[in-house]
Design an enzyme around this catalytic site. Structure first.
Site: not given
Ligand code: PXP
Length: 258
Positions: A20, A51-52, A229-230, A11-12, A47, A9, A155, A102-103, A45, A207-208, A72
């Site tokens: 920036r 936001r990303h 992802g994160h 996204d980040h 959104r 993922n 998922e 986050t979700t 994802h 997730h996580g 997503e």
């Protein structure tokens, strides 16, 4: 046993870029690195608040990702329209609250089957594979199986399990410490993974997840893909920093030597 794949993922990567308003780092470049390093596919994802990931990122990824592109989205008209136009290989329907960090949980198929059913039908009739993000809850899986749609799988949300690991089961002094919670959360994941796979559904999870907590989830034979992802982006910022510092020192040194 089914092989276990990784969907990265990105996204980040886009979160850093948006912070920036710069053209970098580019999630498309990150996706290329992930795929050439062994990821089976890429997840983003899109959104409602953008936001990303931006719409243009999804379009660029559609033409550059070689493996599976998993988009997503919330089951809104706007997002379904974008998915039908961009045609990712897979859509994962997720719940979305505008002010969440986050979700926060899986879809509530028990209480809201109607909108989920109609979203799945729209996507599936355009030959887009659809997965649903679910908490590891047998009732949610039962509701999914009575939707009467062509969902390819689901998922499993590993958030509660990964939080239990953070709290620590083993005599830690965290205020929320709850002995046995890791095993309880893993049992729920295992049970729903077994039931879903037994019904011929593909089982994904995420997730996580980190290298520190992925083991017990990765060892479940029914799970075909992990969506991470994160942690990957966070760890990449640390281990990649040595390279970026070297590149900057080289650029500074070559300016001085000219
Ligand atoms: N799966 C879903 C449905 C998600 O919403 C997210 C977070 O965007 C992930 C997996 C990946 O979670 P993480 O970024 O914590 O690895």
């Amino acid at each position: 046993m089914k092989p276990l794949h990784l969907s990265v993922n990105v996204d980040h990567i886009a979160t850093l870029r948006q912070a920036r308003g710069a053209p970098y780092p580019d999630p498309v470049e990150a996706a290329h690195v992930a795929e050439t390093t062994g990821a089976r596919g890429i997840t983003v994802h899109l959104r409602g608040d953008r936001r990303h990931i931006q719409d243009s990122d999804v379009r660029r990824l559609r033409s550059t990702v070689r493996g599976k592109l998993n988009l997503e989205i919330a089951a809104s008209d706007e997002m379904l329209g974008i998915a039908l136009e961009v045609r990712p290989d897979q859509v994962t329907l997720v719940p979305e609250r505008p002010d969440e960090v986050t979700t926060e949980g899986g879809l509530d198929v028990v209480r809201h089957p109607g909108p989920i059913r109609s979203a799945v039908r729209r996507l599936a009739s355009a030959d887009i594979a659809v997965s649903l993000f679910l908490d590891p809850d047998a009732e949610q899986l039962a509701a999914l199986t009575t939707l009467d749609t062509e969902v390819i799988g689901f998922e499993l949300n590993t958030d509660a399990y990964t939080r239990a690991v953070i709290r620590g089961d083993h005599g830690g002094d965290h205020p929320e410490n709850d002995p046995g919670s890791i095993e309880r959360e893993l049992d729920k994941i295992r049970e729903v993974a077994e039931q879903g796979a037994g019904q011929g559904l593909q089982v994904f999870a995420g997730h996580g997840l980190t290298t520190g907590n992925v083991g017990p989830v990765a060892s479940l034979p029914q799970i075909e893909e992990l969506n991470i992802g994160h942690w990957l982006v966070s760890r990449g910022a640390i281990v990649g920093l040595a390279q970026s510092v070297r590149e900057m020192l080289d650029a500074m040194a070559s300016a001085r030597s000219e």
